[in-house]
Scaffold this active site. Structure first.
Site, PDB file in Angstrom:
ATOM      1  N   LEU A 122     -11.599   3.187 -22.651  1.00 37.39           N
ATOM      2  CA  LEU A 122     -10.407   3.971 -22.330  1.00 37.39           C
ATOM      3  C   LEU A 122      -9.174   3.069 -22.201  1.00 37.39           C
ATOM      4  O   LEU A 122      -8.171   3.264 -22.865  1.00 37.39           O
ATOM      5  CB  LEU A 122     -10.642   4.744 -21.025  1.00 37.39           C
ATOM      6  CG  LEU A 122      -9.442   5.487 -20.430  1.00 37.39           C
ATOM      7  CD1 LEU A 122      -8.978   6.587 -21.377  1.00 37.39           C
ATOM      8  CD2 LEU A 122      -9.803   6.092 -19.074  1.00 37.39           C
ATOM      9  N   GLU A 124      -6.232   0.280 -22.112  1.00 39.37           N
ATOM     10  CA  GLU A 124      -5.564  -0.557 -23.112  1.00 39.37           C
ATOM     11  C   GLU A 124      -4.529  -1.404 -22.401  1.00 39.37           C
ATOM     12  O   GLU A 124      -4.235  -1.192 -21.221  1.00 39.37           O
ATOM     13  CB  GLU A 124      -4.866   0.326 -24.167  1.00 39.37           C
ATOM     14  CG  GLU A 124      -5.831   1.203 -24.941  1.00 39.37           C
ATOM     15  CD  GLU A 124      -5.128   2.097 -25.959  1.00 39.37           C
ATOM     16  OE1 GLU A 124      -3.880   1.995 -26.083  1.00 39.37           O
ATOM     17  OE2 GLU A 124      -5.823   2.883 -26.613  1.00 39.37           O
ATOM     18  N   GLY A 126      -1.414  -1.269 -22.525  1.00 38.45           N
ATOM     19  CA  GLY A 126      -0.339  -0.448 -21.971  1.00 38.45           C
ATOM     20  C   GLY A 126      -0.819   0.876 -21.393  1.00 38.45           C
ATOM     21  O   GLY A 126      -0.015   1.761 -21.119  1.00 38.45           O
ATOM     22  N   ARG A 236     -16.268   8.211 -10.708  1.00 40.97           N
ATOM     23  CA  ARG A 236     -15.822   8.158  -9.310  1.00 40.97           C
ATOM     24  C   ARG A 236     -16.974   8.431  -8.355  1.00 40.97           C
ATOM     25  O   ARG A 236     -17.048   7.850  -7.270  1.00 40.97           O
ATOM     26  CB  ARG A 236     -14.686   9.163  -9.086  1.00 40.97           C
ATOM     27  CG  ARG A 236     -13.382   8.669  -9.658  1.00 40.97           C
ATOM     28  CD  ARG A 236     -12.321   9.744  -9.745  1.00 40.97           C
ATOM     29  NE  ARG A 236     -11.115   9.179 -10.355  1.00 40.97           N
ATOM     30  CZ  ARG A 236     -10.143   9.901 -10.871  1.00 40.97           C
ATOM     31  NH1 ARG A 236     -10.211  11.221 -10.874  1.00 40.97           N
ATOM     32  NH2 ARG A 236      -9.097   9.311 -11.404  1.00 40.97           N
ATOM     33  N   ARG A 261     -25.607 -16.669  15.218  1.00 46.73           N
ATOM     34  CA  ARG A 261     -24.598 -17.721  15.323  1.00 46.73           C
ATOM     35  C   ARG A 261     -24.117 -17.867  16.772  1.00 46.73           C
ATOM     36  O   ARG A 261     -23.727 -16.881  17.407  1.00 46.73           O
ATOM     37  CB  ARG A 261     -23.415 -17.358  14.420  1.00 46.73           C
ATOM     38  CG  ARG A 261     -22.192 -18.235  14.564  1.00 46.73           C
ATOM     39  CD  ARG A 261     -22.352 -19.552  13.870  1.00 46.73           C
ATOM     40  NE  ARG A 261     -21.066 -20.248  13.775  1.00 46.73           N
ATOM     41  CZ  ARG A 261     -20.960 -21.500  13.352  1.00 46.73           C
ATOM     42  NH1 ARG A 261     -22.027 -22.199  13.005  1.00 46.73           N
ATOM     43  NH2 ARG A 261     -19.772 -22.077  13.273  1.00 46.73           N
ATOM     44  N   GLU A 357     -11.758   3.242 -11.987  1.00 44.28           N
ATOM     45  CA  GLU A 357     -11.904   4.712 -12.078  1.00 44.28           C
ATOM     46  C   GLU A 357     -10.792   5.435 -11.311  1.00 44.28           C
ATOM     47  O   GLU A 357     -11.022   6.484 -10.701  1.00 44.28           O
ATOM     48  CB  GLU A 357     -13.278   5.201 -11.585  1.00 44.28           C
ATOM     49  CG  GLU A 357     -14.500   4.422 -11.998  1.00 44.28           C
ATOM     50  CD  GLU A 357     -14.625   4.174 -13.492  1.00 44.28           C
ATOM     51  OE1 GLU A 357     -13.818   4.718 -14.266  1.00 44.28           O
ATOM     52  OE2 GLU A 357     -15.493   3.396 -13.879  1.00 44.28           O
ATOM     53  N   SER A 360      -6.700   3.663  -5.648  1.00 44.13           N
ATOM     54  CA  SER A 360      -6.639   4.435  -4.395  1.00 44.13           C
ATOM     55  C   SER A 360      -5.339   5.223  -4.312  1.00 44.13           C
ATOM     56  O   SER A 360      -5.311   6.342  -3.777  1.00 44.13           O
ATOM     57  CB  SER A 360      -6.759   3.494  -3.192  1.00 44.13           C
ATOM     58  OG  SER A 360      -8.084   3.024  -3.104  1.00 44.13           O
TER      59      SER A 360
END
Lengths: 379, 98
Positions: A122, A124, A126, A236, A261, A357, A360
């Site tokens: 999908l 490219e 631009g 998604r 730790r 995909e 946000s």
């Protein structure tokens, strides 16, 4: 497949992820290469056809089960999970929803068995978020279409046999299945990425590629409104579970480290500010997983709201994955910044989910639109 | 006479479909779109909906009118107005012998 059979698949995926993927995920990331033996084993286990109906040779998992499988794989290795996102969710899912019977017959069984690998061409140079502005062109020529153009940042294009390609004829977008072996298809590997490093990302060039008319998905002009939106819906949903996977992995890293730790003579997990990070992550992971499950149930019912629920799940899950993995790095301190521990890799992988995909910010626009539709009081 | 009755029933079915589709579109228009929706309006060109809504419309017509939209009907043009959607539903119902 019986319920027991399907739960066996998920148990098998968890075992495979823990024994075959997790120990090698850092190596795949470092080498920027997902070895063929991993892809072969994913196929042999049926995972590459997990959500494809048994009639087409898949495992026939429902969206909820497929989500759990995605989480299991994604928790161990983001690049291997990306193969599920691209090949199984996007390419196979879109063909299932929109392709003609003839086109399904041509490719689905091979995709389900993993004999052919699919990718989604999908983006490219631009055309990123503005996917409708693709410059790759097609023209009708008798019983075929001729494609010209160049795609960029295409996950698994380096090894894929099939490309789901979006092209435009003077503003009329259409989608096609293109085979690697068709004359005029060339790929060039890309490297140097923040995350998803082992996903064989490549540029794809189409130079007078003649594609049979039967390889058109849905009708002429269906490329964006239907094909891309369907592909992104499936993508998604997969990314939403990928966020849960990374956040869960980060949670386990931070909890394991904080309980071992010692600093200032005490385990760092006893420090209240560390506990805050752990508490927030536990809560966020639980919430994200429930949003994903809700979206999965909506997808299974083919609810009209399924796309909205999926967008919300993707947005929330990728946001909290970024937060959780950042906190994991914080809890691990210096070790969190070093590739000897998984935290820094999880952190890099999580950032990808906020972009891939649909960023946000694009999800926020869509969610706000839903808000106005559902919650604005009618005058 | 029989043909006339069948034609009238088809018209009623298309009109009923148009009413349902009109209602569904109005429900889903945002608070910023205080406009009269005409049956001939191209909902995408007028900016009432983005193309993302096309998939939702496809699921809506398939589930509401119990039809399967064939792949060669799946183009934005067939989903672009109340009239086109209702005509498509009528055509698919008729071809299914209903």
């Amino acid at each position: 497949m019986s319920d027991t059979g399907r739960s066996d698949v998920i148990a098998r995926a968890r075992l495979f992820a823990e024994t075959e993927l997790a120990p090698r995920a850092a190596e795949f990331d470092r080498d920027e290469f997902l070895p063929q033996d991993v892809i072969t084993k994913m196929a042999a286990n049926g995972f590459l056809g997990a959500s494809i109906p048994t009639a087409w040779g898949g495992l026939g998992l429902d969206p909820l089960e497929y989500g759990e499988l995605t989480e299991a794989i994604g928790k161990a290795c983001a690049s291997t999970r990306a193969l599920l996102t691209v090949h199984t969710s996007i390419v196979a899912g879109t063909l299932l929803d929109l392709a003609s019977k003839r086109l399904k017959g041509k490719y689905l069984a091979a995709l389900a068995r993993g004999e052919k690998i699919g990718c989604f061409a999908l983006s490219e140079e631009g055309a990123g978020s503005d996917a409708a502005s693709v410059a790759t062109s097609y023209i009708r020529k008798g019983d075929s279409f001729v494609l010209n153009g160049r795609k960029k940042w295409i996950s698994f294009a380096g090894v894929a046999d099939l490309f789901l390609v979006l092209a435009s004829d003077n503003g009329v977008p259409s989608a096609f299945m293109v085979e690697r072996d068709m004359p005029g298809v060339r790929t060039r590997p890309m490297s140097g990425f923040l995350g998803n490093r082992a996903t064989h990302i490549a540029e794809v060039e189409f130079d007078d590629v003649e594609v049979p008319a039967e390889n058109l998905i849905a009708g002429v002009g269906a490329g964006f409104g239907f094909v891309v939106n369907t592909a992104l819906l499936h993508g998604r949903y997969s990314i939403a579970w990928a966020g849960v996977a990374l956040a869960q992995a980060a949670l386990e890293e931070m909890c394991s480290y904080a309980t071992r730790r010692e600093q200032f003579g005490v385990k760092i997990g006893t420090q209240q500010l560390v506990q805050k990070m752990v508490a927030d992550t536990v809560t966020n992971v639980a919430a994200a997983r429930e949003l994903c499950r809700s979206a999965g149930r909506s997808l299974a019912r083919r609810d009209a709201d399924a796309a909205t629920e999926t967008i919300i799940a993707k947005y929330f899950s990728s946001t909290i994955a970024q937060r959780a993995t950042s906190d994991a790095v914080q809890v691990l301190g210096g070790n969190g910044c070093w590739s000897g521990y998984p935290a820094e890799r999880l952190f890099r992988e999580a950032k990808i989910l906020e972009i891939i995909e649909g960023t946000s910010q694009l999800q926020q626009i869509l969610i706000a639109d839903v808000g106005y539709k559902k919650f604005a009081r009618k005058a | 006479m029989r043909d006339e009755v069948v034609a009238n029933m088809a018209d009623v079915m298309v009109a009923d479909a148009a009413a349902k589709i009109r209602g569904y579109l109005r429900e889903n228009m945002t608070a910023f779109q205080d406009v009269e929706l005409d049956d001939e309006d191209n909902i995408f060109e007028r900016g009432y909906f983005t193309s993302l809504f096309a998939m939702q419309l496809l699921h809506y017509v398939e589930s509401t009118f119990d039809i399967e939209v064939p792949d060669d009907y799946i183009i934005l043009q067939n989903f672009s107005s109340v009239r086109r959607l209702a005509d498509m539903v009528g055509e698919l119902k008729a071809s299914a012998g209903e």
